[in-house]
Enzyme design. Sequence first.
Site: not given
Ligand code: DQA
Length: 143
Positions: A9-10, A17, A22, A74, A77, A98, A100, A107
């Site tokens: 998501p996102n 965003r 990011y 990735n 959230a 994984e 990020h 964070r």
């Molecule tokens: C994320 C880190 C997560 O905590 C966050 O909710 C994201 C992006 C990252 O790529 O840094 O959506 O996975």
Amino acid sequence: MKILVINGPNLNMLGIREPGIYGYSTYNDLVNMISDFCERNGIEVKCLQSNHEGDLVDYIQQAYFDKVDGIVINPGAYTHTSVALLDALKAVSVPAVEVHISQVSEREDFRQKSYVSLYCSRTIMGKGFDGYIEAIRFLNTKM
Ligand code: DQA
């Protein structure tokens, strides 16, 4: 060598965003970067993104039937909440890394738990888009 890159998501909102966290590059930029790298290295790759947890479970399950060699994920959230994604990875037993984009370890407290990390052979964080390439390289050398 067949790799599946899954973004949660996102991550379709990259470039819009929170650019301070990011960056300004978009999801399309990310997909192009991954595709170029894989083409140059003879790796077959598919990039999928969804804002819906169930879709992400479906993508992981499909990787089994498509005989994917490695998953880069990735989960956004859902990293911090989803037992379903962890169970899906365990169910298919496909090697996974994984990723990020941000340095999650620096964070908020609620980001400190990752369910998928209990399955993934590696977690790469805080390296921006390059983290995805590092993950693909890792899976490629492991094959
Ligand atoms: C994320 C880190 C997560 O905590 C966050 O909710 C994201 C992006 C990252 O790529 O840094 O959506 O996975």
